[in-house]
Design a protein around this motif. Structure first.
Motif, PDB file in Angstrom:
ATOM      1  N   GLN A 381       0.702  -1.189  -0.154  1.00 50.83           N
ATOM      2  CA  GLN A 381       0.031   0.038  -0.010  1.00 50.83           C
ATOM      3  C   GLN A 381       0.717   1.277   0.109  1.00 50.83           C
ATOM      4  O   GLN A 381       0.580   2.431  -0.692  1.00 50.83           O
ATOM      5  CB  GLN A 381      -0.965  -0.274   1.424  1.00 50.83           C
ATOM      6  CG  GLN A 381      -2.028   1.082   1.462  1.00 50.83           C
ATOM      7  CD  GLN A 381      -2.609   1.030   2.631  1.00 50.83           C
ATOM      8  OE1 GLN A 381      -2.310   0.959   3.631  1.00 50.83           O
ATOM      9  NE2 GLN A 381      -3.940   0.850   2.516  1.00 50.83           N
ATOM     10  N   TYR A 382       1.973   1.355   0.838  1.00 51.44           N
ATOM     11  CA  TYR A 382       2.806   2.484   1.065  1.00 51.44           C
ATOM     12  C   TYR A 382       3.184   2.805  -0.384  1.00 51.44           C
ATOM     13  O   TYR A 382       3.501   3.895  -0.810  1.00 51.44           O
ATOM     14  CB  TYR A 382       3.564   2.510   1.933  1.00 51.44           C
ATOM     15  CG  TYR A 382       3.287   2.080   3.378  1.00 51.44           C
ATOM     16  CD1 TYR A 382       2.587   3.243   4.164  1.00 51.44           C
ATOM     17  CD2 TYR A 382       3.352   0.847   3.714  1.00 51.44           C
ATOM     18  CE1 TYR A 382       1.956   2.967   5.442  1.00 51.44           C
ATOM     19  CE2 TYR A 382       2.884   0.623   5.314  1.00 51.44           C
ATOM     20  CZ  TYR A 382       2.274   1.754   5.879  1.00 51.44           C
ATOM     21  OH  TYR A 382       1.673   1.525   7.115  1.00 51.44           O
ATOM     22  N   ALA A 419      -6.657  -3.374  -0.904  1.00 50.02           N
ATOM     23  CA  ALA A 419      -7.505  -4.457  -0.517  1.00 50.02           C
ATOM     24  C   ALA A 419      -8.193  -5.516  -1.475  1.00 50.02           C
ATOM     25  O   ALA A 419      -8.804  -6.511  -1.138  1.00 50.02           O
ATOM     26  CB  ALA A 419      -8.671  -3.891   0.624  1.00 50.02           C
ATOM     27  N   LEU A 420      -8.028  -5.123  -2.557  1.00 50.95           N
ATOM     28  CA  LEU A 420      -8.835  -5.654  -3.800  1.00 50.95           C
ATOM     29  C   LEU A 420      -7.763  -6.519  -4.422  1.00 50.95           C
ATOM     30  O   LEU A 420      -8.213  -7.179  -5.574  1.00 50.95           O
ATOM     31  CB  LEU A 420      -9.462  -4.646  -4.681  1.00 50.95           C
ATOM     32  CG  LEU A 420     -10.451  -3.773  -4.093  1.00 50.95           C
ATOM     33  CD1 LEU A 420     -10.959  -2.783  -5.076  1.00 50.95           C
ATOM     34  CD2 LEU A 420     -11.629  -4.258  -3.403  1.00 50.95           C
ATOM     35  N   VAL A 428      -3.906 -10.243   1.624  1.00 46.77           N
ATOM     36  CA  VAL A 428      -3.168 -11.292   2.234  1.00 46.77           C
ATOM     37  C   VAL A 428      -3.647 -11.179   3.818  1.00 46.77           C
ATOM     38  O   VAL A 428      -4.031 -12.149   4.244  1.00 46.77           O
ATOM     39  CB  VAL A 428      -1.681 -11.584   2.086  1.00 46.77           C
ATOM     40  CG1 VAL A 428      -1.237 -12.688   3.122  1.00 46.77           C
ATOM     41  CG2 VAL A 428      -1.260 -11.807   0.697  1.00 46.77           C
ATOM     42  N   TYR A 429      -3.474  -9.980   4.221  1.00 45.89           N
ATOM     43  CA  TYR A 429      -3.901  -9.755   5.639  1.00 45.89           C
ATOM     44  C   TYR A 429      -5.419 -10.119   5.882  1.00 45.89           C
ATOM     45  O   TYR A 429      -5.638 -10.594   6.945  1.00 45.89           O
ATOM     46  CB  TYR A 429      -3.329  -8.584   6.089  1.00 45.89           C
ATOM     47  CG  TYR A 429      -3.802  -8.011   7.605  1.00 45.89           C
ATOM     48  CD1 TYR A 429      -3.234  -8.485   8.646  1.00 45.89           C
ATOM     49  CD2 TYR A 429      -5.036  -7.301   7.697  1.00 45.89           C
ATOM     50  CE1 TYR A 429      -3.439  -8.182  10.178  1.00 45.89           C
ATOM     51  CE2 TYR A 429      -5.381  -6.888   9.080  1.00 45.89           C
ATOM     52  CZ  TYR A 429      -4.613  -7.399  10.130  1.00 45.89           C
ATOM     53  OH  TYR A 429      -4.885  -6.975  11.608  1.00 45.89           O
ATOM     54  N   ILE A 430      -6.174  -9.540   5.121  1.00 46.60           N
ATOM     55  CA  ILE A 430      -7.629  -9.632   5.362  1.00 46.60           C
ATOM     56  C   ILE A 430      -7.964 -10.956   5.249  1.00 46.60           C
ATOM     57  O   ILE A 430      -8.915 -11.451   6.081  1.00 46.60           O
ATOM     58  CB  ILE A 430      -8.397  -8.905   4.168  1.00 46.60           C
ATOM     59  CG1 ILE A 430      -8.192  -7.342   4.593  1.00 46.60           C
ATOM     60  CG2 ILE A 430      -9.925  -9.181   4.048  1.00 46.60           C
ATOM     61  CD1 ILE A 430      -8.628  -6.364   3.185  1.00 46.60           C
ATOM     62  N   THR A 438     -10.356 -12.590  -1.374  1.00 49.51           N
ATOM     63  CA  THR A 438     -10.725 -11.445  -2.032  1.00 49.51           C
ATOM     64  C   THR A 438     -11.664 -11.464  -3.108  1.00 49.51           C
ATOM     65  O   THR A 438     -12.675 -10.623  -3.392  1.00 49.51           O
ATOM     66  CB  THR A 438      -9.298 -11.104  -2.846  1.00 49.51           C
ATOM     67  OG1 THR A 438      -8.373 -10.885  -1.731  1.00 49.51           O
ATOM     68  CG2 THR A 438      -9.600  -9.601  -3.499  1.00 49.51           C
ATOM     69  N   ALA A 439     -11.709 -12.745  -3.696  1.00 47.25           N
ATOM     70  CA  ALA A 439     -12.572 -12.691  -4.831  1.00 47.25           C
ATOM     71  C   ALA A 439     -13.991 -13.038  -4.072  1.00 47.25           C
ATOM     72  O   ALA A 439     -15.128 -12.510  -4.756  1.00 47.25           O
ATOM     73  CB  ALA A 439     -12.412 -14.037  -5.577  1.00 47.25           C
TER      74      ALA A 439
END
Length: 488
Positions: A381-382, A419-420, A428-430, A438-439
């Motif tokens: 993300q960063y 996140a998508l 991966v974290y989610i 994710t799907a």
């Protein structure tokens, strides 16, 4: 008379293939390090700095120029680095004084089974704004809410969509968030100006999310009235048992919000939030929030011992030292960006993209797409904020656009689309904390995929574009500007 020879070997022009090699190595190292070895992005980023420096030497730049370019890059981010450091102190102070626990406690009270999805969205939004972390919110509040969703008979992907949307909304809008501070640093503006300009597209998207999850909740309302909400009650009891919860403890965040509205600079505005909490802490928390406790929390963060695992995981946070992860990554990324910018490796790549762009609207669209591509190829993300930010900062200025136009575009895509992507660190974290792929959750994480679309759409109306004076490029705003200039 002797004539002094001041001639100095000049570096040749950078070729596109050379710049692409530098980026390709960075992308490759990032991918291997983050995806395969699951390491933090810092050392892969430093390897990218080494490659950029070696390429600069090959092109013909001397070491002094390369070193200065790194220092110049860091200098451009110094304000953000200072703000990140102060925010680390603020988070630790706000937790030990009971400010953050109070915000979370009242957020939990709005939970109602009949409107679970909307409540989950709002609870995660409040928690993420209070803590500045989407990951912390999803790993604590999100985990508890997923358990309640199971009891309500709500499909896990739908519940995850509400949790993720709320967590990323709070992360995006919180002045405590590292990404919210990183984006304006890359663009060249301050955090409060950035947040204020983001407000319109973000709130429109958020209202759409609220409507969507309210509608989705109707079909589960009848079966949810008798659901077990013991997990939320346990968290509420844990907070009230360890902290003195009082509405007056909401004053520090209100003061920071007022500071934003009054255009007080970021650093003194955040310090006001720290000082107000320092005054209220001993009054409501007693000896648990004395001067020594606040100094320690400001430096090393707060260690929660409520006995409730979800609460302890969430509130063991803050402190100057805990912010060093973001600060050190910012320094390394700006070293890379400084070399790429000074040696024109960045310029030759950007020039190829910009051949397709003729208008500010096109530039914003290109920025959004670049952030998505960065989240996909350099899955962190960063980096999706840092690299596009440095790539396009000069072009935004040349087009007569205020830096907040760029910072808004960076957060409108870089922060939320991470996140998508299944192989991005966020995706991966989610999966690891919410147990949903994710799907499965992507169709319901509407804040995350609608946000970049909203920024692009509003750039075509002028609402997400601002001229060099900071005035939005809408017809009405520009007409008012011309009228004021005429009066002057």
């Amino acid at each position: 008379m002797e004539v002094k020879d001041n001639t100095k070997k000049q570096p040749r022009e950078t070729r596109l293939i050379e710049a692409l090699i530098t980026f390709a190595v960075l992308i490759g190292v990032m991918a291997v390090g983050i995806i395969h070895y699951h390491v933090d992005p810092h050392i892969p980023m430093f390897i990218g700095v080494i490659i950029a420096a070696l390429m600069a030497l090959y092109i013909g730049y001397d070491w002094n120029t390369i070193e200065k370019s790194m220092m110049d890059g860091i200098f451009r981010a110094l304000q953000a680095i200072i703000i990140l450091a102060i925010i680390g102190i603020l988070v630790g102070t706000w937790i030990v004084t009971g400010v953050v626990p109070t915000m979370i406690y009242y957020g939990l009270q709005i939970l109602s089974p009949s409107i679970f999805l909307l409540a989950a969205l709002i609870i995660c939004s409040i928690t993420s704004i209070a803590t500045g972390t989407s990951w912390g919110t999803m790993g604590t509040m999100g985990l508890a809410l997923m358990g309640i969703a199971l009891g309500l008979g709500i499909p896990a992907p739908v519940a995850a969509g509400a949790i993720i949307s709320g967590a990323y909304f709070g992360d995006k809008m919180s002045p405590l968030s590292d990404t919210t501070n990183l984006a304006p640093a890359m663009a060249g503006t301050d955090v409060f100006t950035h947040i204020k300009f983001m407000m319109l597209p973000t709130m429109i998207t958020y209202v759409i999310c609220m409507a969507f999850f309210t509608f989705m909740g109707f079909k589960y309302a009848s079966s949810g009235e008798a659901a077990d909400t013991s997990a939320i009650q346990i968290m509420s009891d844990g907070l009230s048992g360890s902290f003195n919860i009082n509405p007056l403890l909401l004053l520090p965040p209100i003061i920071v919000i007022v500071a934003v509205a009054c255009k007080i600079p970021a650093i003194p505005g955040i310090v006001l939030g720290i000082l107000s909490a320092a005054v209220l802490g001993p009054i409501f928390q007693g000896s648990e929030s004395n001067l020594g406790a606040m100094l320690n929390a400001g430096m090393s963060g707060y260690e929660s011992t409520t006995g409730v695992e979800a609460i302890d995981n969430l509130l063991t946070n803050g402190g100057l030292m805990n912010m060093m992860f973001s600060i050190s990554l910012t320094i390394l990324a700006m070293m890379f960006g400084g070399i790429m910018e000074t040696t024109k490796q960045l310029e030759v790549i950007v020039s190829q993209f910009l051949k397709l762009v003729k208008t500010p609207r096109g530039l914003v669209t290109l920025t959004e797409l670049t952030c998505v591509a960065s989240n996909t190829t350099m899955p962190e993300q960063y980096i999706s904020i840092v690299v596009p930010g440095r790539m396009y900062a000069k072009t935004y200025k040349e087009m007569g656009l205020h830096p907040k136009t760029l910072s808004n575009a960076l957060e409108g895509s870089g922060t939320v689309t991470s996140a998508l992507i299944p192989w991005n660190t966020c995706g991966v974290y989610i999966l690891s904390v919410l147990g949903v792929t994710t799907a499965q959750y992507a169709p319901y994480a509407i804040f995350n995929y609608l946000m970049p679309i909203m920024v692009i759409a509003l750039s075509f109306t002028g609402h997400c574009l601002a001229d060099a004076d900071g005035i939005r490029l809408t017809r009405s705003a520009q007409a008012k500007k011309k009228a004021k200039m005429g009066e002057a």
